[in-house]
Scaffold this active site. Sequence first.
Site, PDB file in Angstrom:
ATOM      1  N   GLU A 279       0.840  -1.200   0.000  1.00 36.14           N
ATOM      2  CA  GLU A 279       0.000   0.000   0.000  1.00 36.14           C
ATOM      3  C   GLU A 279       0.875   1.251   0.000  1.00 36.14           C
ATOM      4  OE1 GLU A 279      -3.147  -0.137  -0.573  1.00 36.14           O
ATOM      5  OE2 GLU A 279      -3.078  -2.319  -0.493  1.00 36.14           O
ATOM      6  N   TRP A 282       1.913   1.707  -3.459  1.00 35.80           N
ATOM      7  CA  TRP A 282       0.916   2.346  -4.349  1.00 35.80           C
ATOM      8  C   TRP A 282       1.067   3.860  -4.300  1.00 35.80           C
ATOM      9  CZ3 TRP A 282      -1.830   0.894  -8.365  1.00 35.80           C
ATOM     10  CH2 TRP A 282      -2.138  -0.468  -8.525  1.00 35.80           C
ATOM     11  N   TRP A 310     -19.332  11.640 -21.354  1.00 39.25           N
ATOM     12  CA  TRP A 310     -19.756  11.659 -19.954  1.00 39.25           C
ATOM     13  C   TRP A 310     -21.125  12.314 -19.819  1.00 39.25           C
ATOM     14  CZ3 TRP A 310     -16.757   8.676 -17.190  1.00 39.25           C
ATOM     15  CH2 TRP A 310     -15.402   8.542 -17.510  1.00 39.25           C
ATOM     16  N   ASN A 345     -10.925   2.624   2.198  1.00 42.04           N
ATOM     17  CA  ASN A 345     -10.415   2.408   0.839  1.00 42.04           C
ATOM     18  C   ASN A 345     -11.335   1.554  -0.040  1.00 42.04           C
ATOM     19  OD1 ASN A 345      -8.403   0.353  -0.890  1.00 42.04           O
ATOM     20  ND2 ASN A 345      -8.135   2.528  -1.208  1.00 42.04           N
ATOM     21  N   TRP A 363     -14.670  11.313 -14.243  1.00 41.43           N
ATOM     22  CA  TRP A 363     -13.884  11.035 -13.031  1.00 41.43           C
ATOM     23  C   TRP A 363     -13.275  12.297 -12.431  1.00 41.43           C
ATOM     24  CZ3 TRP A 363      -8.737  12.371 -12.997  1.00 41.43           C
ATOM     25  CH2 TRP A 363      -8.098  12.548 -14.234  1.00 41.43           C
ATOM     26  N   TRP A 386      -8.355   7.707  -9.062  1.00 42.49           N
ATOM     27  CA  TRP A 386      -9.555   7.961  -9.871  1.00 42.49           C
ATOM     28  C   TRP A 386      -9.352   7.457 -11.291  1.00 42.49           C
ATOM     29  CZ3 TRP A 386     -14.511   9.059  -8.955  1.00 42.49           C
ATOM     30  CH2 TRP A 386     -14.862   9.456  -7.663  1.00 42.49           C
TER      31      TRP A 386
END
Length: 481
Positions: A279, A282, A310, A345, A363, A386
């Site tokens: 993590e 990331w 969109w 999360n 997004w 995102w």
Amino acid sequence: MSDDAAKPLILWFRKDLRLDDNHALHAACRTGRPIIPLYIREPSSSGTGPLGGAQAWWLHHSLASLTASIEALGGTLNLVSGDALDVLGAVIKKTGADTVMWNRRYDPPGIAIDTRIKRELEQQGLDAQSFAGQLLHEPSRLKTGGGTPYRVYTPFWRALEGAGEPPHPVDAPRKVEFGPELAASETLTSWKLLPTKPDWAKDFDEVWTAGEEAARERLADFLDESLDGYKSDRDFPARQSTSMMSPYLALGVISPARIWEETRGLDVPADDLVHFRKELAWREFSYHLLFHFPKLPYANWNDRFDGFEWSNSETHFRAWTKGMTGYPIVDAGMRQLWKHGFMHNRVRMIVASFLIKDLMIDWRRGEAWFRDTLVDADPASNAASWQWVAGCGADAAPFFRIFNPVLQGEKFDRDGAYVREFVPELAALDTKYIHKPFAAPQSVLDKADIRLGETYPKPIVDHATARDRALKAYNAVKDAA
DNA sequence: AATAATTTCGG
DNA sequence: CGAAATTAT
């Protein structure tokens, strides 16, 4: 001996609001010269972007804590607002300082500002020294065999593992020699960082305590109580099983090297330990992407999505932000965000998938909302995540990976404890229907005193229909060059 | 760090 | 025939 030795130096705090593992501070102390600690409130027009509302609250309290720590050592944290180069120039002129030290930041506007400042200071014959520490490794250090930046997480992780252990953290100094307080120093309250709607952030402190001591305590508790079993427990939002380190990391109240260090030599299953470290990786990967693709916060990493159609339904967007979509796990997440400036999360992925796939809203609108409402808002992690959910990012989930909010709820919030906490109007609902009140028989709703469309919304879209619509829209762009 | 549809498996 | 594995989106 020249009197240069007595010249003070400026220690410029930015996203490193800590004394522990602070390489700039460490180096400053070694010079033996008086240190002038300075925090500059840079205008959003400088390109660093507007400060989100939740993070402004967090910044206020984190600065207050850092001020207290510095005062305990006999110094003052000077607070000055303005363009960073102007402020540094004024402080240098006033104090005779000839050196500025800071820890590097890695957001593109910040890098641009720092590069310019370094050049200007050096042109004036002054010394500007920058140090590492916000990341485990410098984002330019890890490269593929071909010398290019990583685009895929797994090889990036392997490279990070193969890069050797991150540097050991340096402890906070026990003694620091400080220069005089600046006359220009402003007060924290004058910065008005706390939200003007006082009822918004009133519950944040149920969850968040600012400062290094709180960060270290929270980390110790996490490692002690939750690291064993982390790999599976971390997915269940009602359990207190994630580290909650992100808000501290976002402002540098704790360093990733300190966290990594504290995970060494623990008696826990290797799987759990590695998963937690992954993590942290990331976060590193997100900064790696942002560093090499500065447009990450606003441009599709995969430009095939530039033609995606969109939806611009304001009604849907507003329902999402308020946690009034009619899907309990989504609404619980959005209300946790509003109440605590944070979201688990797993639930972040669910609500992001819902906004992008079910509502087909860009997004970037979700990214902006999170940036404003998350205490841990981080330009790299937020943008990369995102884009990951949207399917347009590096090593992203394929677009057709669409979360079913009912199944996700039933899988990860089996007894509905998370929904019951944040969506109290559903608290009395039978567990069988806690993630799909719209499917409950009237008698079950009556028993829980729920009137759909009155006390809790009906679903604003039908998931199966919305899923088909999203896949059709995706098919329209997926073969584009 | 997915889900739904379809096929195969085991009784 | 339901569960588990596989495959398409």
